[in-house]
Scaffold this motif. Structure first.
Motif: not given
Length: 124
Positions: A47-61
């Motif tokens: 996993f590298v990165a992810g973003i929520s449906r509305d773009g308000a939240n993200s997460t990273y390795a």
């Protein structure tokens, strides 16, 4: 069936930048959490990165935190990965992923749909 098409990979020098793009064919793009994974030669997909449906939240390795930024444009059905301060260990094939699951679950469960991948090579 959702098709994901990545672009923007290539060759970069250490310390340089690249921007990956992913176009989704989904009719309900905003229903999907989007993310990026990568697979280096001889290694498992990570996993590298992810973003929520509305773009308000993200997460990273942890390995890319502070260097990579994920974003999305819901009007264009696009998701992006801005990669700065690239290092040779970032060399991998990068895959766009789409899931109707959760952002929290994305690193563990991966995507429901995957792109074909785009190669990123970072030279030292």
């Amino acid at each position: 069936q959702v098709q994901l098409v990545e672009s923007g990979g290539g060759l970069a020098q250490a310390g340089g930048s690249l921007r990956l793009s992913c176009a989704s064919s989904a009719r309900s793009f905003t229903s999907a959490v989007m993310g990026w994974f990568r697979r280096a030669p001889g290694k498992e997909r990570e996993f590298v990165a992810g973003i929520s449906r509305d773009g308000a939240n993200s997460t990273y390795a942890d390995s890319v935190k502070g260097r990579f930024t994920v974003s999305r444009d819901n009007a264009k059905n696009m998701v992006y990965l801005q990669m700065n301060s690239l290092q040779p260990e970032d060399t991998a094939t990068y895959y766009c992923a789409s899931t109707y699951g959760t952002l929290r679950g994305l690193p563990k469960f991966g995507g429901d749909y995957w792109g074909q991948g785009t190669q990123v090579t970072v030279s030292s």
